[in-house]
Design a protein around this motif. Structure first.
Motif, PDB file in Angstrom:
ATOM      1  N   ALA A  55      26.284  -1.140  -6.676  1.00 57.34           N
ATOM      2  CA  ALA A  55      26.019  -0.252  -5.537  1.00 57.34           C
ATOM      3  C   ALA A  55      26.888   0.994  -5.589  1.00 57.34           C
ATOM      4  O   ALA A  55      26.418   2.110  -5.313  1.00 57.34           O
ATOM      5  N   ARG A  56      28.141   0.835  -5.944  1.00 52.91           N
ATOM      6  CA  ARG A  56      29.060   1.981  -6.024  1.00 52.91           C
ATOM      7  C   ARG A  56      28.621   2.945  -7.123  1.00 52.91           C
ATOM      8  O   ARG A  56      28.609   4.163  -6.939  1.00 52.91           O
ATOM      9  N   LEU A  57      28.245   2.418  -8.272  1.00 55.51           N
ATOM     10  CA  LEU A  57      27.849   3.269  -9.390  1.00 55.51           C
ATOM     11  C   LEU A  57      26.601   4.070  -9.057  1.00 55.51           C
ATOM     12  O   LEU A  57      26.492   5.260  -9.400  1.00 55.51           O
ATOM     13  N   GLU A  58      25.646   3.458  -8.362  1.00 54.61           N
ATOM     14  CA  GLU A  58      24.364   4.108  -8.112  1.00 54.61           C
ATOM     15  C   GLU A  58      24.450   5.185  -7.028  1.00 54.61           C
ATOM     16  O   GLU A  58      23.494   5.939  -6.846  1.00 54.61           O
ATOM     17  N   LEU A  59      25.563   5.269  -6.336  1.00 54.17           N
ATOM     18  CA  LEU A  59      25.753   6.320  -5.337  1.00 54.17           C
ATOM     19  C   LEU A  59      26.448   7.551  -5.905  1.00 54.17           C
ATOM     20  O   LEU A  59      26.583   8.555  -5.209  1.00 54.17           O
ATOM     21  N   CYS A  60      26.887   7.484  -7.175  1.00 62.14           N
ATOM     22  CA  CYS A  60      27.700   8.560  -7.747  1.00 62.14           C
ATOM     23  C   CYS A  60      26.860   9.490  -8.613  1.00 62.14           C
ATOM     24  O   CYS A  60      25.910   9.064  -9.271  1.00 62.14           O
ATOM     25  N   GLU A  61      27.250  10.764  -8.641  1.00 62.73           N
ATOM     26  CA  GLU A  61      26.673  11.726  -9.564  1.00 62.73           C
ATOM     27  C   GLU A  61      27.269  11.497 -10.951  1.00 62.73           C
ATOM     28  O   GLU A  61      28.347  10.895 -11.093  1.00 62.73           O
TER      29      GLU A  61
ATOM     30  N   GLU B 130      22.332   0.206   1.619  1.00 60.12           N
ATOM     31  CA  GLU B 130      21.581  -0.226   0.445  1.00 60.12           C
ATOM     32  C   GLU B 130      21.444   0.943  -0.526  1.00 60.12           C
ATOM     33  O   GLU B 130      21.364   2.107  -0.128  1.00 60.12           O
ATOM     34  N   SER B 131      21.421   0.637  -1.809  1.00 64.16           N
ATOM     35  CA  SER B 131      21.333   1.680  -2.830  1.00 64.16           C
ATOM     36  C   SER B 131      19.993   2.403  -2.743  1.00 64.16           C
ATOM     37  O   SER B 131      18.941   1.806  -2.997  1.00 64.16           O
ATOM     38  N   PRO B 132      19.991   3.694  -2.392  1.00 66.44           N
ATOM     39  CA  PRO B 132      18.716   4.430  -2.342  1.00 66.44           C
ATOM     40  C   PRO B 132      18.068   4.563  -3.719  1.00 66.44           C
ATOM     41  O   PRO B 132      16.851   4.650  -3.837  1.00 66.44           O
ATOM     42  N   ARG B 133      18.886   4.572  -4.744  1.00 67.10           N
ATOM     43  CA  ARG B 133      18.335   4.670  -6.102  1.00 67.10           C
ATOM     44  C   ARG B 133      17.494   3.440  -6.429  1.00 67.10           C
ATOM     45  O   ARG B 133      16.407   3.542  -7.016  1.00 67.10           O
ATOM     46  N   TRP B 134      17.987   2.252  -6.053  1.00 65.58           N
ATOM     47  CA  TRP B 134      17.224   1.019  -6.297  1.00 65.58           C
ATOM     48  C   TRP B 134      15.970   0.984  -5.437  1.00 65.58           C
ATOM     49  O   TRP B 134      14.903   0.554  -5.887  1.00 65.58           O
ATOM     50  N   LEU B 135      16.067   1.454  -4.187  1.00 65.76           N
ATOM     51  CA  LEU B 135      14.897   1.469  -3.302  1.00 65.76           C
ATOM     52  C   LEU B 135      13.800   2.380  -3.853  1.00 65.76           C
ATOM     53  O   LEU B 135      12.610   2.033  -3.814  1.00 65.76           O
ATOM     54  N   LEU B 136      14.182   3.531  -4.380  1.00 69.78           N
ATOM     55  CA  LEU B 136      13.190   4.435  -4.966  1.00 69.78           C
ATOM     56  C   LEU B 136      12.597   3.858  -6.244  1.00 69.78           C
ATOM     57  O   LEU B 136      11.389   3.972  -6.483  1.00 69.78           O
ATOM     58  N   ALA B 137      13.439   3.236  -7.062  1.00 64.40           N
ATOM     59  CA  ALA B 137      12.946   2.693  -8.329  1.00 64.40           C
ATOM     60  C   ALA B 137      11.979   1.543  -8.117  1.00 64.40           C
ATOM     61  O   ALA B 137      11.071   1.327  -8.933  1.00 64.40           O
ATOM     62  N   THR B 138      12.135   0.810  -7.024  1.00 63.58           N
ATOM     63  CA  THR B 138      11.242  -0.314  -6.732  1.00 63.58           C
ATOM     64  C   THR B 138      10.144   0.050  -5.741  1.00 63.58           C
ATOM     65  O   THR B 138       9.487  -0.837  -5.201  1.00 63.58           O
ATOM     66  N   GLN B 139       9.967   1.342  -5.471  1.00 67.23           N
ATOM     67  CA  GLN B 139       8.878   1.846  -4.630  1.00 67.23           C
ATOM     68  C   GLN B 139       8.973   1.401  -3.166  1.00 67.23           C
ATOM     69  O   GLN B 139       7.959   1.277  -2.482  1.00 67.23           O
ATOM     70  N   GLN B 140      10.167   1.179  -2.673  1.00 71.23           N
ATOM     71  CA  GLN B 140      10.364   0.878  -1.251  1.00 71.23           C
ATOM     72  C   GLN B 140      10.680   2.197  -0.538  1.00 71.23           C
ATOM     73  O   GLN B 140      11.814   2.454  -0.138  1.00 71.23           O
ATOM     74  N   LEU B 141       9.660   3.010  -0.388  1.00 67.38           N
ATOM     75  CA  LEU B 141       9.852   4.403   0.018  1.00 67.38           C
ATOM     76  C   LEU B 141      10.318   4.539   1.461  1.00 67.38           C
ATOM     77  O   LEU B 141      11.135   5.405   1.780  1.00 67.38           O
ATOM     78  N   GLU B 142       9.801   3.721   2.356  1.00 68.05           N
ATOM     79  CA  GLU B 142      10.195   3.843   3.757  1.00 68.05           C
ATOM     80  C   GLU B 142      11.669   3.484   3.944  1.00 68.05           C
ATOM     81  O   GLU B 142      12.408   4.182   4.649  1.00 68.05           O
ATOM     82  N   ARG B 143      12.109   2.403   3.316  1.00 71.94           N
ATOM     83  CA  ARG B 143      13.531   2.038   3.392  1.00 71.94           C
ATOM     84  C   ARG B 143      14.400   3.095   2.715  1.00 71.94           C
ATOM     85  O   ARG B 143      15.496   3.404   3.193  1.00 71.94           O
TER      86      ARG B 143
END
Length: 418
Positions: A86-92, A150-163
């Protein structure tokens, strides 16, 4: 329980069981991360660690200790892995290494505080209870959604667009509340409602590049963790006191973190991993062949260098794997790599069993593996300055650049593709 004399073998058995618990927890938590998310996995692991930790402190016999320590290690591994991802996926891209290394320094600070806490508690049951109470406080604090989204990167990658839209909206309100263009983009994000698309870890086995990268980095993490015991055993005659040897080992971890932090962002992950693996292999081979003929100062120097280099290999292999594995299977893939590192650690206590002759074989095997790891690291891609791969197709598109020529940087990439 009088774990001396004829029962001394139970001590390394307990240590190995605890480390195998970390292996089991890493693999299981990785699967849960990719199916249910990073935040639920982290909170569930912390919640499980509290009752299991109390069970360790209240164990009535050695068998209860073994089972409880196994489960306690699994729960801690789940919390570690979920928070790491989770920490890694929030970083640039420019900040991923720095943030991860800062977290590593906090881990080391905890290791430095542990002997002091042990001196205050005196009894192992009290110490276990104190650690469990700290975990209970953490669990109570981390239940607040604002502390860990929650990691927005994971939500986008799994097509959970509303979350993903809701999570990004919270982040946007904290960082740029007056940006109307960003608000419009977030509102457009939730248009349509595709079904979530989850990926199983078995899909890694059908890939070529992702599978190769995972195997190489898991093997390097296994070597770095397993060979470290060979160096620490050579340090033992020079540092007979427990606290002095413990502080030296923690000091080598600090040195490894500083070295990786100062060099991996400048020269690339692959080059520094290769350098650390070469140092580990050379130090191990010299100690294996020439210990009886070298001066004590040289043996001590090689042991310290090897200990620091092997820790850097493990730490950088895990970080490197988290960057090259795609988001959709990052939890499961990284869980396998972290699990491999703890399998290497678990082999060390076995050589401490009384009347065991396994240390020399352990040293020979891991020294040979280190040379093999040097050759395999050359096949890895470079992830420095690159965006995290999202899909399996992104992971398969990674290519191995020349060793001394870095790929172009992709800093400050937006999370939402145009």
């Amino acid at each position: 329980w009088d774990l001396v004399c004829a029962s001394r073998w139970k001590v390394p058995l307990e240590q190995t069981t605890h480390l195998l618990g970390w292996t089991l927890g890493s693999i299981t938590a990785g699967l849960v991360c990719d199916r249910f998310g990073r935040r639920p996995t982290f909170l569930l692991s912390l919640a499980l660690a509290v009752p299991v930790g109390l069970a360790v402190a209240l164990a009535m016999n050695f068998l209860m200790v073994l089972v409880a320590r196994l489960l306690f290690g699994a729960a801690l591994a789940g919390a570690f892995l979920a928070l790491y991802v989770a920490r890694l996926e929030l970083c640039e891209p420019p900040h991923r290494l720095g943030v991860t290394m800062v977290a590593g320094f906090f881990w080391i600070a905890g290791e430095l505080l542990l002997p002091g806490l042990a001196l205050l508690c005196r009894d192992w049951r009290v110490l276990q209870g104190a650690v469990t109470m700290i975990l209970a406080l953490l669990a109570a604090c981390w239940w607040c959604p604002a502390l860990l989204l929650e990691s927005p990167r994971w939500l986008l990658a799994t097509q959970q667009l509303e979350r993903a839209r809701k999570t990004l909206q919270v982040l946007a309100e904290d960082n740029c509340p007056q940006d109307s263009l960003l608000t419009a983009e977030l509102e457009a994000l939730s248009e349509g409602s595709p079904q979530p698309q989850y990926h199983a870890v078995c899909e890694i086995f059908s890939t070529r590049v992702i599978w190769k990268n995972g195997v190489i980095l898991g093997f390097a993490a296994f070597i770095g963790s397993g060979i470290r015991h060979c160096f620490t055993r050579n340090l033992a005659p020079h540092l007979p006191h427990f606290f002095s040897s413990y502080l030296v080992l923690v000091g080598t971890e600090v040195a490894a973190c500083l070295f990786v932090c100062l060099t991996a962002e400048r020269f690339g992950r692959r080059a520094i991993l290769l350098l650390c693996t070469v140092l580990t292999g050379i130090s191990s081979l010299l100690l294996l062949a020439l210990t009886q003929y070298l001066l004590e100062l040289i043996v001590l120097t090689l042991s310290v260098v090897g200990t620091a280099a092997s820790h850097a290999v493990t730490m950088l292999s895990i970080f490197f794997a988290s960057e090259v594995l795609p988001t959709v299977v990052r939890g499961a893939g990284l869980g396998l790599v972290v699990g491999a590192s703890f399998v290497g650690k678990a082999a060390a206590p076995i050589t401490a069993i009384p009347n065991s002759r396994g240390f020399f074989l352990h040293h020979v095997v891991f020294a040979s593996f280190a040379i093999l790891a040097v050759l395999s690291i050359m096949l890895l891609p470079e992830s420095q300055g690159r965006n995290l791969p999202q899909s399996l197709q992104d992971g398969e598109s990674q290519r191995r650049p020349p060793l001394f020529r870095r790929p172009p940087r992709e800093d400050h990439l937006p999370l939402l593709a145009p």
